[in-house]
Every structure is written in C-alpha cells, then in structure tokens.
Design an enzyme around this catalytic site. Sequence first.
Site, short mmCIF file in Angstrom:
data_model
loop_
_atom_site.label_atom_id
_atom_site.label_comp_id
_atom_site.label_asym_id
_atom_site.label_seq_id
_atom_site.Cartn_x
_atom_site.Cartn_y
_atom_site.Cartn_z
CG ASP A 202 -1.58 1.21 1.60
OD1 ASP A 202 -2.83 1.22 0.75
OD2 ASP A 202 -1.45 2.06 2.21
CE LYS A 206 -1.63 5.12 1.03
NZ LYS A 206 -1.80 4.57 2.31
#
Length: 430
Positions: A202, A206
Amino acid sequence: MSHLSLGLAGLGVVGAKTAELLMSQADIWQQKTGKKLTLTAVSARDRTKDRGIDLSGVDFEEDPVALAHRGDIDVVIELIGGSEGPARALVEAALASGKHVVTANKALIAHHGQELAKLAEQHGVQLFFEAAVAGGIPALKVLREGLAANHISRVTGILNGTCNYILTEMTQTGRDFGDVLAEAQAKGFAEADPSFDVDGVDAAHKLAILAALAYGEQIDFSSVNISGIRSITGTDIAYAGELGYVIKLLGIAERSGIRSVQPCLIAHNDQLAKIDGALNAVAFEAEPVQTVLTTGPGAGAGQTSSAVLADVLDIATGRGGLPFGRFVDTLGPSAHVPHDPEERRYYLRAMVPDRAGILSAITSILKDKDISVESMLQRGQSEDAPVALVMTLHPARADAVLAACDVLTASDFINGSVLALPILDRIERH
Ligand SMILES: NC(=O)c1ccc[n+]([C@@H]2O[C@H](COP(=O)([O-])OP(=O)(O)OC[C@H]3O[C@@H](n4cnc5c(N)ncnc54)[C@H](OP(=O)(O)O)[C@@H]3O)[C@@H](O)[C@H]2O)c1
C-alpha cells in the site's frame, strides 16, 4: 443556475461517507462553487444493504460501468478499489465517455495512472486522485500546486497508517508485532488480510504516485524496493530505542533514483519520529523552499472523503490541472536505481546461539564485503534458545549489506533471517 451531476460507485467506508457529505452539505457546496451538486446515481454490490444514509432519491446501478454511459452524469467518483476489475473498467469508460473522474484508488493509479491520465487528456476531462495518497493530507495538491515552482530532491513519507499504528504501539508498550496486529484487527484498524499494509505494498503504491509527480516521470510501481514490517520484533524496537532511534516504515523517493519502502531507524528527535499512531506524514525537500512537512490522518471515512470532495469541488469550480502536473507525453522514464547507492550506517540483528566463536564468524563474513562493525549489543544468556546479537555498521552500500545478510542467513550458526535496517541520521534537512 448551473448544475453538476455526480455518479458514485462504491458505498463502503469512504463511499457512504462521501455520499452523506455530498447530500447533507449541498448548500455549502453551492456557496463554494456556484453550482448545485447532485448525487444522481450510485452503484455497489448489494442494493439492499443499510448504509446509514437515505438514498431513496438516488438511482441505483447494478453495474458500476453503467454510470459511465449515463448522459445525465458529469463526474464519476470511483470508490470501489482494486487495480483491475470494475474499478478500472469504470474509470476507463467514464474518461472515454468524456466524464471527469475522481478516485481514491491508489492501486489503480499506481498501475495504470499514466494510461488513464492520457485518456483524460485525449477527452479533455479531469482525473483527480488526491485521496489515493496519504488520505486526508492534501499531499498531491502541495506537490502539484503549492510546490509547482520547486525542484524536488527527496520525498519521505510515513504512508501507511496501519504500519505506523503497529510500530507506535510496539514502541510504546514493548509488545510484539503479532500481538499488536491482532489487537489492531480486533479494533478495526487493520484489515482481516493485512498483507497489503504490513508488507509495504500500500505504501509503495503511494510512493510510486508521489515519485511520478515529484520528478515528472512515468509511474513505475515495479521500481519500488519494498520490505514491510513483519520481521520487526519488540527486541529490535527496544535496541533501536537504546541507540537513540525509533523504527518507522518510510517510503523514500529521491531524484537520484532511490524508490524504497522499508523500515528505517530515525533519530528519536527527528520530526518524522514524532508522527505516531495512525497518522501519516509526507516531507518534501525542495529548492528553493527547503523542507515542507505535511501531516495528518491517512485514512478513515471522513478523512478520505475530505480529499475526494476537494477534488469534486475543484472540478465544479473549474480549478483544473493535469493529474501528474504536466502532459503525459512529457513524463520521462522512471529514474530508479536497483539499490540505494549512498553509503549509510546500518542496524543489523541476528539470532545466534550463545557460544564462543560466533561473533568472529559474523565479523569475518562482514569483512569479506568490506563492512566494518561500529558497535555491538548483546544481552541475556541462554544455553537453549538463540539470543539477539545487534550491531551497528559503519557506512556501507546497501548491495554489500544485503549480500552479507544473505551469506549470514544461509550460515548454519544463525537462526532465521538476519535483519538489516538503514539508519537515517538526517532525513529532513536539505
Ligand atoms: N478506507 C480508507 O480509509 C481509505 C483511505 C484512502 C483510500 N481508500 C481507497 O478508497 C477506495 C474505497 O475504499 P473503502 O475502504 O471505502 O472500501 P470498502 O469499504 O471495501 O468499499 C468498497 C465498495 O465497493 C463496492 N463494490 C465492490 N465491488 C463492486 C462491484 N463489482 N460493483 C459495484 N460496487 C462494488 C462495495 O459494495 P458493497 O458495499 O455492496 O459490498 C463497497 O460499497 C479504495 O480504492 C481504497 O484504497 C480508502
């Protein structure tokens, strides 16, 4: 009076809150944009689920892609998630149909952001994804707008709230990873399958988005070196503390090509060391502004909706812009390097039997890779169980340290894997 009609796919944590805010604060949106924002249609898997909001005046589409083909919708908000499947199909169809798109979907943007931005350019529509990076922190707006005139040299982020929560709890309570993760799952702070979070994926999504925006380069998720926090033990946290550091999962993207998500030791008085719990932070090192640190909640229904709605309001007011801050054809290739080329100090931890000769065997393997030991800590004795041997290493290159770790891990006198974490003594100063 002008009017903007919205279609919203996904009525989960973020979608339901976004729908609620869109409808309950319609007057405020009108005052801010001069437009009447109407939620015209929604889509989710289960039409009958109680979502705590009154959707009686809103159409329901069984197939989210139908939102893209409706003539009465101007903006599609995608809050389903996932890099493929219905989310991708919806966003592609919406852009190709000339609709603006707002999404919170980092996986989709990290894997397909460039093609989607190109599609938006071709059809003269907006594609915004502020909520995809650091949730409620307007980090992309800071980069794309506020720092537009700057030359960015490094972006350092605490980009995953679940990992930061777990590491903070481990630091403050002395508990182990598994114990804190189980509690976080019970409290709803961590997913039932936590792998995307705790394995660093995750945060890497980003980071890939941030690197593309910061350096004007094509998104290359595969270029990010990823290691998560599963291997961090309470012993590591305690020893790091004794040495004057805290362990944080950091995403680092440098103009020189470093693209990494990994646990690092940072000085306990560094500003990023104080970002605790589920908070996120993104630090930009830039010229001429120097360092800008943004911090705030990285997830949550209201927090993420805040970023989604900011994008919707930008579209409503015509505050446009290119998703990556420049035309897609001008994005260069990703400048990534396979390993951090800078020599850094490292923290090294091995579980070893408590017997003579082990230390000299380890230092000799390190010496073979031109690595020297700066300090050593070992506490506790046990004839039966292995004990933690912790070392700090004089500055060395990442590839040499990793190679030494491989040899050490393969040796018969070490239990399990050897852990090596970079020590970042100065991460926010220009
Ligand atoms: N949660 C956060 O704090 C947060 C923070 C930042 C970014 N995001 C991003 O926001 C997005 C949504 O996250 P979330 O936490 O709100 O997810 P979520 O709670 O799991 O909600 C997903 C929604 O998508 C719907 N959905 C799934 N498959 C569908 C399909 N085939 N057709 C139509 N609808 C479908 C689900 O419908 P049902 O409800 O009927 O099952 C549900 O309403 C993701 O991209 C996520 O990465 C979330």
